[in-house]
Motif scaffolding. Structure first.
Motif, PDB file in Angstrom:
ATOM      1  N   MET A 163       0.863  -1.188   0.000  1.00 10.50           N
ATOM      2  CA  MET A 163       0.000   0.000   0.000  1.00 10.50           C
ATOM      3  C   MET A 163       0.898   1.235   0.000  1.00 10.50           C
ATOM      4  O   MET A 163       1.756   1.364   0.887  1.00 10.50           O
ATOM      5  CB  MET A 163      -0.886   0.047   1.256  1.00 10.50           C
ATOM      6  CG  MET A 163      -1.805  -1.138   1.455  1.00 10.50           C
ATOM      7  SD  MET A 163      -2.959  -0.894   2.844  1.00 10.50           S
ATOM      8  CE  MET A 163      -1.839  -0.943   4.247  1.00 10.50           C
ATOM      9  N   ARG A 165      -0.670   4.497  -0.669  1.00  9.76           N
ATOM     10  CA  ARG A 165      -1.540   5.663  -0.500  1.00  9.76           C
ATOM     11  C   ARG A 165      -2.820   5.249   0.203  1.00  9.76           C
ATOM     12  O   ARG A 165      -3.128   4.062   0.329  1.00  9.76           O
ATOM     13  CB  ARG A 165      -1.862   6.317  -1.852  1.00  9.76           C
ATOM     14  CG  ARG A 165      -2.714   5.460  -2.780  1.00  9.76           C
ATOM     15  CD  ARG A 165      -3.186   6.278  -3.966  1.00  9.76           C
ATOM     16  NE  ARG A 165      -3.800   5.440  -4.999  1.00  9.76           N
ATOM     17  CZ  ARG A 165      -4.333   5.927  -6.112  1.00  9.76           C
ATOM     18  NH1 ARG A 165      -4.327   7.233  -6.347  1.00  9.76           N
ATOM     19  NH2 ARG A 165      -4.869   5.131  -7.009  1.00  9.76           N
ATOM     20  N   ASN A 166      -3.553   6.247   0.674  1.00  2.56           N
ATOM     21  CA  ASN A 166      -4.843   6.034   1.337  1.00  2.56           C
ATOM     22  C   ASN A 166      -4.750   5.023   2.477  1.00  2.56           C
ATOM     23  O   ASN A 166      -5.650   4.191   2.678  1.00  2.56           O
ATOM     24  CB  ASN A 166      -5.903   5.592   0.315  1.00  2.56           C
ATOM     25  CG  ASN A 166      -6.231   6.688  -0.673  1.00  2.56           C
ATOM     26  OD1 ASN A 166      -6.279   7.866  -0.310  1.00  2.56           O
ATOM     27  ND2 ASN A 166      -6.435   6.330  -1.928  1.00  2.56           N
ATOM     28  N   ALA A 167      -3.674   5.129   3.221  1.00  3.97           N
ATOM     29  CA  ALA A 167      -3.455   4.311   4.417  1.00  3.97           C
ATOM     30  C   ALA A 167      -2.621   5.151   5.376  1.00  3.97           C
ATOM     31  O   ALA A 167      -1.968   6.127   4.959  1.00  3.97           O
ATOM     32  CB  ALA A 167      -2.728   3.020   4.059  1.00  3.97           C
ATOM     33  N   ARG A 172       2.408   2.578   4.997  1.00  6.45           N
ATOM     34  CA  ARG A 172       2.662   2.816   3.576  1.00  6.45           C
ATOM     35  C   ARG A 172       4.077   2.404   3.215  1.00  6.45           C
ATOM     36  O   ARG A 172       5.018   2.627   3.971  1.00  6.45           O
ATOM     37  CB  ARG A 172       2.484   4.295   3.227  1.00  6.45           C
ATOM     38  CG  ARG A 172       1.071   4.815   3.309  1.00  6.45           C
ATOM     39  CD  ARG A 172       1.019   6.247   2.831  1.00  6.45           C
ATOM     40  NE  ARG A 172      -0.192   6.920   3.261  1.00  6.45           N
ATOM     41  CZ  ARG A 172      -0.429   8.215   3.099  1.00  6.45           C
ATOM     42  NH1 ARG A 172       0.495   8.975   2.515  1.00  6.45           N
ATOM     43  NH2 ARG A 172      -1.550   8.751   3.526  1.00  6.45           N
ATOM     44  N   ARG A 202      -2.952  -4.789  -1.920  1.00  8.06           N
ATOM     45  CA  ARG A 202      -4.201  -4.922  -1.150  1.00  8.06           C
ATOM     46  C   ARG A 202      -5.407  -4.705  -2.053  1.00  8.06           C
ATOM     47  O   ARG A 202      -6.244  -5.577  -2.186  1.00  8.06           O
ATOM     48  CB  ARG A 202      -4.231  -3.932   0.013  1.00  8.06           C
ATOM     49  CG  ARG A 202      -5.488  -4.106   0.847  1.00  8.06           C
ATOM     50  CD  ARG A 202      -5.593  -3.222   2.053  1.00  8.06           C
ATOM     51  NE  ARG A 202      -6.061  -4.015   3.187  1.00  8.06           N
ATOM     52  CZ  ARG A 202      -5.367  -4.269   4.270  1.00  8.06           C
ATOM     53  NH1 ARG A 202      -4.153  -3.760   4.402  1.00  8.06           N
ATOM     54  NH2 ARG A 202      -5.853  -5.020   5.227  1.00  8.06           N
ATOM     55  N   THR A 206      -5.559   1.583  -2.466  1.00  5.71           N
ATOM     56  CA  THR A 206      -4.389   1.812  -1.614  1.00  5.71           C
ATOM     57  C   THR A 206      -3.074   1.641  -2.366  1.00  5.71           C
ATOM     58  O   THR A 206      -2.020   1.583  -1.744  1.00  5.71           O
ATOM     59  CB  THR A 206      -4.408   0.881  -0.382  1.00  5.71           C
ATOM     60  OG1 THR A 206      -4.577  -0.470  -0.810  1.00  5.71           O
ATOM     61  CG2 THR A 206      -5.528   1.273   0.569  1.00  5.71           C
ATOM     62  N   SER A 207      -3.141   1.581  -3.684  1.00  2.00           N
ATOM     63  CA  SER A 207      -1.924   1.532  -4.494  1.00  2.00           C
ATOM     64  C   SER A 207      -2.007   2.568  -5.604  1.00  2.00           C
ATOM     65  O   SER A 207      -3.043   2.715  -6.254  1.00  2.00           O
ATOM     66  CB  SER A 207      -1.728   0.151  -5.128  1.00  2.00           C
ATOM     67  OG  SER A 207      -1.334  -0.817  -4.186  1.00  2.00           O
TER      68      SER A 207
END
Length: 433
Positions: A163, A165-167, A172, A202, A206-207
């Motif tokens: 991951m 991003r958005n984590a 990350r 994931r 998140t990528s």
């Protein structure tokens, strides 16, 4: 002469796919036997005949219990063991409230080792002998999982969850570190004993495209590896993907455009698929992994088993621990039946059992090794007590055939139904509880 063990009881194996052939695809022997030698199944057949022809074998008689291949869980998150059955709303809320805080703890090797051992022992207690699991972004989580599986002689597949991003910041990695760490772990573990590395983005939210491309490149370099990710689990997730990948034709295209669509891909959930996605998944031979207890627990939707299988899709079954609400593949079978009923398709017990064994093994491209009672296959077995509780026993007592006797255990069974588990031909010690 090599030592051998003869396991006696009722036996259940498959000569074909019950979705295509119906219950006749199953082979049931009321007085069967399975001869084990060197961690593999040497013979399957009539128990008395096997006993007479193998007088030197150590005999373990399970009476009227049912001997089956061990369950195969094709999609799980072992780091979520300690947060299973946590109250939540939607997928993203659940990730932020429970999953990400718990996964951050896996930077600690001791915590990772503790949970890995606990998780695999829970699986074995529930008759599951093979699993495909997500780890966390931490290499320590992968090492802990594979070390624990290796110590138990299990066939297991797993990978570092990537991951960027958005984590949370502490969960990350980057496109480059995801590639580098995954490659390092792959070289360390893939093909060691009974272990397989799985390339693991994931999911697209998140990528970044760069990370998906890096992992697609790694998969192209190691095409014998499996790749696992999530696809079309919830409608609001799909809208989120559209906003992050406006150039993509659909959710699947976010993977396809970056080299992450293929026959050895495992796509968890796959509930809300567009026609193009269905066609491409089937065309490429990719596997769709049905996670029914998770789909109901988080309110995701109803998987179209009949429609997808009817179109020729490859399908496996999973618990999706800990979004799924049970470690038991019996409970996954029961939930799959219930979801099928809501879609007007009552899955037969033969189909449910096949999904949890041979079907999931085939989805993971391991059907020649596990998931069925076949000579030459690895000796991973589960033995089912068909009268494990008073409620189950009183219903099974009225059964006219195997399926009526087995279905109450599918619908109401838990770890009490597991009379024994064998891994690579070795009986797993029973634990309290």
């Amino acid at each position: 002469m090599t030592d051998s063990t003869l396991i006696l009881g009722q036996t259940l194996a498959f000569d074909g796919n019950p979705f295509a052939e119906g219950p006749r695809a199953a082979r049931h022997n009321v007085r069967g036997g399975v001869l084990l030698r060197d961690g593999r199944i040497a013979q399957v057949g009539d128990g008395a005949e096997l006993r007479a022809s193998n007088p030197q074998a150590t005999v373990i008689d399970h009476g009227q219990s049912l001997i089956s291949a061990g369950f195969v869980d094709a999609h799980a998150h072992y780091p979520q063991t300690a947060i299973i059955a946590s109250w939540g709303k939607r997928l993203i809320d659940w990730l932020n409230s429970y999953t990400f805080p718990e996964e951050a703890r896996f930077a600690d090797p001791d915590h990772a080792a503790d949970i890995a051992g606990r998780y695999l022992d829970l699986l074995l207690a529930h008759g599951t002998t093979t699993v495909a699991s997500y780890c966390t972004i931490h290499s320590t989580s992968v090492d802990a999982f594979f070390s624990a599986a290796q110590a138990r002689w299990m066939r297991a597949a797993a990978g570092k969850t990537c991951m960027d991003r958005n984590a949370p910041d502490n969960l990350r990695d980057t496109a480059q570190s995801a590639y580098d760490d995954s490659k390092m772990l792959l070289n360390r573990w893939h093909g060691v004993d009974r272990l397989s590395y799985v390339i693991t983005p994931r999911f697209s939210p998140t990528s970044t495209p760069g990370q998906l491309s890096a992992l697609g490149m790694l998969w192209a370099e190691h095409p014998d590896c499996l790749m696992q990710t999530h696809l079309s689990e919830q409608l609001d997730e799909i809208e989120w993907v559209k906003s992050l990948y406006p150039q993509s034709r659909d959710y699947l295209d976010t993977y396809e455009a970056h080299g992450l669509l293929g026959a050895r891909g495992l796509y968890g959930h796959a509930i809300h698929l567009a026609p193009r996605e269905r066609e491409r998944l089937i065309e490429t031979g990719a596997a769709l992994i049905h996670c029914p207890t998770s789909n109901t627990f988080i309110g995701s939707g109803l998987f179209d088993m009949a429609g997808l299988v009817g179109q020729g899709a490859r399908v496996g079954l999973a618990t999706d621990t800990g979004g799924g609400s049970s470690f038991s593949m019996l409970r996954s079978m029961a939930a799959a039946y219930e979801i099928g009923q809501l879609r007007g398709n009552a899955l037969h017990p033969a189909q449910l059992w096949w999904l949890a064994t041979a079907g999931s093994a085939q989805a993971m491209h391991m059907g020649d090794m596990i998931g069925n009672l076949l000579p030459g296959a690895e000796a991973d077995l589960t033995v089912i007590d068909l009268a494990s509780t008073p409620a189950i026993a009183q219903r099974a007592a009225r059964a006219d055939d195997l399926w009526e006797a087995l279905f109450p255990t599918i619908m109401m069974g838990d770890d009490r139904a597991i009379a024994a588990t064998y891994v690579a031909g070795r009986p797993v010690p029973r634990t309290n509880g």
